[in-house]
Design a protein around this motif. Structure first.
Motif, short mmCIF file in Angstrom:
data_model
loop_
_atom_site.label_atom_id
_atom_site.label_comp_id
_atom_site.label_asym_id
_atom_site.label_seq_id
_atom_site.Cartn_x
_atom_site.Cartn_y
_atom_site.Cartn_z
N ASN A 56 0.84 -1.21 0.00
CA ASN A 56 0.00 0.00 0.00
C ASN A 56 0.87 1.26 0.00
OD1 ASN A 56 -2.50 -1.32 -0.02
ND2 ASN A 56 -2.67 -1.34 2.20
N GLN A 57 1.92 1.25 0.81
CA GLN A 57 2.78 2.42 0.93
C GLN A 57 3.52 2.71 -0.38
OE1 GLN A 57 5.14 2.48 4.50
NE2 GLN A 57 6.53 4.04 3.73
N LEU A 58 3.80 1.65 -1.14
CA LEU A 58 4.51 1.82 -2.41
C LEU A 58 3.59 2.22 -3.56
CD1 LEU A 58 6.96 -1.22 -2.23
CD2 LEU A 58 7.53 1.20 -1.91
N GLY A 59 2.29 2.33 -3.29
CA GLY A 59 1.36 2.81 -4.30
C GLY A 59 0.67 1.73 -5.09
N TYR A 60 0.77 0.48 -4.64
CA TYR A 60 0.13 -0.63 -5.35
C TYR A 60 -1.13 -1.10 -4.63
CZ TYR A 60 4.31 -0.95 -8.24
OH TYR A 60 5.34 -0.68 -9.11
N GLY A 61 -1.68 -0.28 -3.78
CA GLY A 61 -2.91 -0.63 -3.07
C GLY A 61 -4.12 -0.01 -3.73
N PRO A 62 -5.30 -0.32 -3.20
CA PRO A 62 -5.51 -1.14 -2.02
C PRO A 62 -5.11 -2.59 -2.25
CG PRO A 62 -7.50 0.12 -2.58
CD PRO A 62 -6.56 0.23 -3.73
N CYS A 63 -4.58 -3.22 -1.18
CA CYS A 63 -4.12 -4.59 -1.25
C CYS A 63 -5.09 -5.50 -0.48
CB CYS A 63 -2.71 -4.69 -0.66
SG CYS A 63 -2.00 -6.34 -0.74
N HIS A 64 -5.61 -6.49 -1.17
CA HIS A 64 -6.55 -7.44 -0.57
C HIS A 64 -5.82 -8.35 0.42
CE1 HIS A 64 -9.33 -10.89 -0.36
NE2 HIS A 64 -10.27 -10.07 -0.78
N HIS A 65 -6.50 -8.68 1.52
CA HIS A 65 -5.93 -9.50 2.59
C HIS A 65 -7.12 -10.16 3.30
CE1 HIS A 65 -4.36 -10.11 6.74
NE2 HIS A 65 -3.15 -10.15 6.20
N MET A 66 -6.89 -11.22 4.05
CA MET A 66 -8.00 -11.87 4.74
C MET A 66 -8.79 -10.89 5.61
SD MET A 66 -9.77 -14.65 5.21
CE MET A 66 -8.99 -16.27 5.11
N GLU A 67 -8.14 -9.84 6.09
CA GLU A 67 -8.87 -8.85 6.88
C GLU A 67 -10.01 -8.23 6.06
OE1 GLU A 67 -8.13 -4.93 9.70
OE2 GLU A 67 -6.71 -5.36 8.08
N TRP A 101 12.94 -3.22 2.82
CA TRP A 101 12.48 -2.63 1.57
C TRP A 101 13.26 -3.06 0.33
CZ3 TRP A 101 7.94 -0.59 1.38
CH2 TRP A 101 7.44 0.19 2.43
N GLU A 102 14.58 -3.24 0.45
CA GLU A 102 15.43 -3.30 -0.74
C GLU A 102 15.02 -4.38 -1.74
OE1 GLU A 102 16.49 -2.59 2.24
OE2 GLU A 102 17.44 -0.64 1.95
N PRO A 103 14.88 -5.65 -1.34
CA PRO A 103 14.53 -6.65 -2.35
C PRO A 103 13.14 -6.44 -2.94
CG PRO A 103 14.59 -7.63 -0.16
CD PRO A 103 15.16 -6.27 -0.03
N LEU A 104 12.21 -5.96 -2.13
CA LEU A 104 10.85 -5.71 -2.62
C LEU A 104 10.84 -4.57 -3.62
CD1 LEU A 104 7.78 -6.25 -2.45
CD2 LEU A 104 7.71 -4.63 -0.52
N CYS A 105 11.52 -3.48 -3.31
CA CYS A 105 11.53 -2.33 -4.20
C CYS A 105 12.29 -2.63 -5.50
CB CYS A 105 12.13 -1.12 -3.49
SG CYS A 105 11.10 -0.50 -2.13
N LYS A 106 13.34 -3.41 -5.40
CA LYS A 106 14.08 -3.81 -6.60
C LYS A 106 13.18 -4.64 -7.51
CE LYS A 106 18.25 -6.19 -8.15
NZ LYS A 106 19.45 -6.97 -7.73
N PHE A 107 12.42 -5.56 -6.93
CA PHE A 107 11.52 -6.43 -7.69
C PHE A 107 10.44 -5.62 -8.39
CE2 PHE A 107 7.77 -9.42 -7.55
CZ PHE A 107 8.21 -10.29 -8.52
N LEU A 108 9.93 -4.60 -7.69
CA LEU A 108 8.86 -3.78 -8.24
C LEU A 108 9.37 -2.57 -9.02
CD1 LEU A 108 6.40 -3.83 -5.19
CD2 LEU A 108 6.35 -5.28 -7.24
N ASP A 167 10.98 5.70 5.18
CA ASP A 167 10.36 5.17 6.39
C ASP A 167 10.80 3.73 6.65
OD1 ASP A 167 8.95 7.54 6.56
OD2 ASP A 167 7.23 6.74 5.46
N PRO A 168 10.79 3.29 7.91
CA PRO A 168 11.09 1.88 8.21
C PRO A 168 10.07 0.95 7.57
CG PRO A 168 11.12 3.24 10.20
CD PRO A 168 10.54 4.08 9.12
N PHE A 169 10.50 -0.25 7.25
CA PHE A 169 9.58 -1.26 6.70
C PHE A 169 8.55 -1.60 7.77
CE2 PHE A 169 8.07 -5.41 5.37
CZ PHE A 169 8.03 -5.30 3.99
N PRO A 170 7.26 -1.66 7.42
CA PRO A 170 6.23 -1.93 8.43
C PRO A 170 6.38 -3.32 9.05
CG PRO A 170 5.28 -1.89 6.22
CD PRO A 170 6.70 -1.44 6.08
#
Length: 207
Positions: free
Chosen positions: A23-34, A174-181, A188-191
């Protein structure tokens, strides 16, 4: 709107933290069991039909750009066919630690589903069927849970093309996720969230 990021990791692997990060990276809203728990009247029948082979992905993911956690993780094969160019993220963690966390939260909740409030029973029935589909029938011991966890992760690695798959642990930040995307790393710190106590707070909020 077609979802472009799909989480193939099962619950208790950092999926809630990943959802916040996506969500923070701009790919939300993200579906989750919640989201299923908050919108049971719409989501539970759709997922229940999906379990029977009557899929309506566009209805399930209406308004969402991405999806992680169960029920999504139980359908990674079907979702690859539906969204063949999506990027998949397999969240992993130490299998022993995962089995202890899953066994004391989701598995325990499902085991006691017959004693749950009436309005939650259809949700729990659906969730149980998804979890069984993923490889975790009721009655498994700790070793059985570990074996199922490893088998699921192995299957994801085998089914999803390597160039579309990130195998990810939330402790890596963040690093591997942001590189992938292919996006910039936030300052900010990773949640980090949804420990075992927070899990039960989320569930009880749906009662």
């Amino acid at each position: 709107m077609a979802i472009s990021i799909i989480g193939a990791g099962v619950g208790r692997t950092g999926t809630y933290s990943l959802r916040l990060a996506i969500n923070q990276l701009g790919y939300g809203p993200c579906h989750h069991m919640e989201e299923v728990l908050k919108n049971m009247d719409v989501q539970v029948p759709l997922w229940s039909e999906t379990l029977k082979g009557n899929t309506n992905w566009s209805a399930i993911y209406k308004g969402f750009k991405s999806a992680v956690d169960w029920p999504t993780a139980g359908f990674f094969r079907e979702l690859l066919k539906e969204y063949p160019i999506a990027k998949f993220i397999l969240t992993e963690r130490n299998p022993e630690n995962w089995a202890d966390s899953f066994g004391s939260t989701i598995y325990k909740l499902i085991e006691g589903r017959d004693k749950a409030p009436d309005k939650m029973r259809d949700w729990l029935k659906m969730a149980n069927e998804v979890i069984i589909k993923t490889g975790f029938p009721q009655g498994l011991d700790r070793e059985g849970l570990i074996d199922g966890f490893n088998a699921h992760n192995k299957a994801v690695r085998e089914v999803i093309p390597a160039e579309q798959l990130l195998v990810f642990q939330v402790k890596d930040g963040w690093e591997p996720l942001c590189k992938f995307l292919n996006v910039a790393v936030p300052n900010d710190p990773f949640p980090r969230t949804n420990n075992r106590e927070e899990f039960w707070e989320l569930v009880n909020a749906g009662n």
